[in-house]
Design a protein around this motif. Structure first.
Motif, PDB file in Angstrom:
ATOM      1  N   UNK A  31      -8.460 -35.739 -45.968  1.00 18.24           N
ATOM      2  CA  UNK A  31      -9.654 -35.634 -45.146  1.00 18.24           C
ATOM      3  C   UNK A  31     -10.079 -34.181 -44.965  1.00 18.24           C
ATOM      4  N   UNK A  32      -9.141 -33.289 -44.685  1.00 21.61           N
ATOM      5  CA  UNK A  32      -9.507 -31.881 -44.529  1.00 21.61           C
ATOM      6  C   UNK A  32      -9.939 -31.287 -45.861  1.00 21.61           C
ATOM      7  N   UNK A  33      -9.352 -31.753 -46.958  1.00 19.04           N
ATOM      8  CA  UNK A  33      -9.793 -31.296 -48.276  1.00 19.04           C
ATOM      9  C   UNK A  33     -11.226 -31.697 -48.563  1.00 19.04           C
ATOM     10  N   UNK A  34     -11.584 -32.932 -48.196  1.00 18.41           N
ATOM     11  CA  UNK A  34     -12.967 -33.374 -48.369  1.00 18.41           C
ATOM     12  C   UNK A  34     -13.920 -32.524 -47.538  1.00 18.41           C
ATOM     13  N   UNK A  35     -13.570 -32.291 -46.273  1.00 19.72           N
ATOM     14  CA  UNK A  35     -14.436 -31.487 -45.417  1.00 19.72           C
ATOM     15  C   UNK A  35     -14.582 -30.069 -45.957  1.00 19.72           C
ATOM     16  N   UNK A  36     -13.477 -29.476 -46.401  1.00 18.30           N
ATOM     17  CA  UNK A  36     -13.560 -28.127 -46.944  1.00 18.30           C
ATOM     18  C   UNK A  36     -14.376 -28.107 -48.232  1.00 18.30           C
ATOM     19  N   UNK A  37     -14.253 -29.141 -49.062  1.00 20.57           N
ATOM     20  CA  UNK A  37     -15.025 -29.235 -50.303  1.00 20.57           C
ATOM     21  C   UNK A  37     -16.519 -29.305 -49.997  1.00 20.57           C
ATOM     22  N   UNK A  38     -16.893 -30.069 -48.993  1.00 17.38           N
ATOM     23  CA  UNK A  38     -18.296 -30.154 -48.590  1.00 17.38           C
ATOM     24  C   UNK A  38     -18.805 -28.794 -48.130  1.00 17.38           C
ATOM     25  N   UNK A  39     -18.002 -28.088 -47.365  1.00 14.72           N
ATOM     26  CA  UNK A  39     -18.397 -26.766 -46.891  1.00 14.72           C
ATOM     27  C   UNK A  39     -18.507 -25.793 -48.054  1.00 14.72           C
ATOM     28  N   UNK A  40     -17.563 -25.850 -48.966  1.00 16.80           N
ATOM     29  CA  UNK A  40     -17.545 -24.946 -50.118  1.00 16.80           C
ATOM     30  C   UNK A  40     -18.800 -25.110 -50.969  1.00 16.80           C
ATOM     31  N   UNK A  41     -19.294 -26.328 -51.068  1.00 27.43           N
ATOM     32  CA  UNK A  41     -20.479 -26.594 -51.888  1.00 27.43           C
ATOM     33  C   UNK A  41     -21.785 -26.472 -51.112  1.00 27.43           C
ATOM     34  N   UNK A  42     -21.735 -25.813 -49.979  1.00 30.53           N
ATOM     35  CA  UNK A  42     -22.946 -25.462 -49.256  1.00 30.53           C
ATOM     36  C   UNK A  42     -23.497 -26.527 -48.336  1.00 30.53           C
ATOM     37  N   UNK A  43     -22.755 -27.553 -48.071  1.00 27.39           N
ATOM     38  CA  UNK A  43     -23.229 -28.595 -47.162  1.00 27.39           C
ATOM     39  C   UNK A  43     -22.671 -28.358 -45.756  1.00 27.39           C
ATOM     40  N   UNK A  44     -22.904 -27.144 -45.278  1.00 24.47           N
ATOM     41  CA  UNK A  44     -22.405 -26.717 -43.976  1.00 24.47           C
ATOM     42  C   UNK A  44     -22.948 -27.571 -42.839  1.00 24.47           C
ATOM     43  N   UNK A  45     -24.246 -27.871 -42.916  1.00 26.78           N
ATOM     44  CA  UNK A  45     -24.908 -28.541 -41.799  1.00 26.78           C
ATOM     45  C   UNK A  45     -24.291 -29.898 -41.504  1.00 26.78           C
ATOM     46  N   UNK A  46     -23.857 -30.605 -42.541  1.00 28.35           N
ATOM     47  CA  UNK A  46     -23.309 -31.943 -42.307  1.00 28.35           C
ATOM     48  C   UNK A  46     -21.935 -31.894 -41.642  1.00 28.35           C
ATOM     49  N   UNK A  47     -21.239 -30.782 -41.734  1.00 30.09           N
ATOM     50  CA  UNK A  47     -19.895 -30.676 -41.174  1.00 30.09           C
ATOM     51  C   UNK A  47     -19.862 -29.811 -39.922  1.00 30.09           C
ATOM     52  N   UNK A  48     -20.425 -28.620 -40.010  1.00 30.61           N
ATOM     53  CA  UNK A  48     -20.269 -27.643 -38.932  1.00 30.61           C
ATOM     54  C   UNK A  48     -21.526 -27.392 -38.112  1.00 30.61           C
ATOM     55  N   UNK A  49     -22.595 -28.088 -38.402  1.00 29.90           N
ATOM     56  CA  UNK A  49     -23.817 -27.900 -37.631  1.00 29.90           C
ATOM     57  C   UNK A  49     -24.745 -26.882 -38.257  1.00 29.90           C
ATOM     58  N   UNK A  50     -25.825 -26.570 -37.560  1.00 26.71           N
ATOM     59  CA  UNK A  50     -26.883 -25.737 -38.117  1.00 26.71           C
ATOM     60  C   UNK A  50     -26.772 -24.266 -37.743  1.00 26.71           C
ATOM     61  N   UNK A  51     -25.844 -23.931 -36.884  1.00 26.44           N
ATOM     62  CA  UNK A  51     -25.715 -22.548 -36.455  1.00 26.44           C
ATOM     63  C   UNK A  51     -25.250 -21.666 -37.607  1.00 26.44           C
ATOM     64  N   UNK A  52     -25.824 -20.498 -37.727  1.00 27.46           N
ATOM     65  CA  UNK A  52     -25.472 -19.562 -38.791  1.00 27.46           C
ATOM     66  C   UNK A  52     -24.599 -18.445 -38.227  1.00 27.46           C
ATOM     67  N   UNK A  53     -23.953 -17.710 -39.137  1.00 20.77           N
ATOM     68  CA  UNK A  53     -23.224 -16.536 -38.713  1.00 20.77           C
ATOM     69  C   UNK A  53     -21.728 -16.634 -38.901  1.00 20.77           C
ATOM     70  N   UNK A  54     -21.046 -15.718 -38.253  1.00 21.69           N
ATOM     71  CA  UNK A  54     -19.611 -15.578 -38.398  1.00 21.69           C
ATOM     72  C   UNK A  54     -18.847 -16.768 -37.842  1.00 21.69           C
ATOM     73  N   UNK A  55     -19.336 -17.381 -36.776  1.00 17.10           N
ATOM     74  CA  UNK A  55     -18.620 -18.511 -36.175  1.00 17.10           C
ATOM     75  C   UNK A  55     -18.538 -19.703 -37.123  1.00 17.10           C
ATOM     76  N   UNK A  56     -19.509 -19.847 -37.974  1.00 15.57           N
ATOM     77  CA  UNK A  56     -19.481 -20.941 -38.942  1.00 15.57           C
ATOM     78  C   UNK A  56     -18.342 -20.735 -39.939  1.00 15.57           C
ATOM     79  N   UNK A  57     -18.162 -19.525 -40.388  1.00 17.85           N
ATOM     80  CA  UNK A  57     -17.084 -19.217 -41.330  1.00 17.85           C
ATOM     81  C   UNK A  57     -15.733 -19.369 -40.637  1.00 17.85           C
TER      82      UNK A  57
END
Length: 131
Positions: free
Chosen positions: A49-75
Motif C-alpha cells: 500500500x505504501x509502495x502504491x502511494x509513493x508510486x502515485x506521488x513519484x509520477x506526479x499525482x500529488x493531489x490525489x494523495x497529499x492534497x493541493x498544497x504546494x511547497x516543502x511540506x508536500x515533499x
C-alpha cells in the motif's frame, strides 16, 4: 470493477485489520510459526500500500494523495511513505536472502496481491480516478 476484486479487497482488508488481534492471541498462546505468517501478511499489506502511494506521488499525482498544497511540506509528507516502502521491501529481501521461512514470504506476497488487485482498484473506483 469486477466482483472478485471487491471481494478480494474487502476480505483482505478485514483479515489485515484482524491480524493485529490474531497476532496477539497467537503470541500469547505460543504459536511462533503462525505469528510469522501473520507478520508476513501485515508487512506485505503495509509495504504494497505504501509502495502504491509513493508510486502515485513519484509520477506526479500529488493531489490525489497529499492534497493541493504546494511547497516543502508536500515533499516532507511523502518521506514517511518512502521509508515505509523501503522498510518493508528491505525486510522482504532480507527474508529471502537470510532464509526467512516460506510461511512468512508466502503471506507477504499474498497480501501484496490483495492490495494490488483488490484494495487499490476499490480505492480508485471510490475516488473516481480510474475505472
Amino acid at each position: 470493477m469486477k466482483d472478485w476484486q471487491v471481494q478480494l479487497g474487502g476480505w483482505g482488508t478485514i483479515i489485515w485489520l484482524a491480524s493485529f488481534q490474531i497476532m496477539q492471541f497467537l503470541n500469547e498462546s505460543g504459536y511462533t510459526t503462525e505469528v510469522k505468517a501473520v507478520v508476513g501478511y501485515t508487512l506485505g499489506f503495509i509495504t504494497a500500500f505504501s509502495g502504491y502511494l509513493f508510486w502515485e506521488i513519484w509520477h506526479g499525482r500529488w493531489e490525489s494523495i497529499l492534497g493541493q498544497e504546494r511547497g516543502l511540506m508536500r515533499i516532507i509528507s511523502a518521506i514517511p511513505l518512502l521509508f515505509l516502502l523501503l522498510f518493508g521491501l528491505f525486510g522482504f529481501i532480507n527474508g529471502i536472502f537470510n532464509s526467512m521461512p516460506w510461511y512468512y514470504n508466502l503471506p507477504f506476497a499474498l497480501a501484496s496481491i490483495v492490495v494490488a488487485q483488490g484494495v487499490i482498484p476499490i480505492l480508485n473506483h471510490l475516488d473516481g480516478t480510474k475505472p
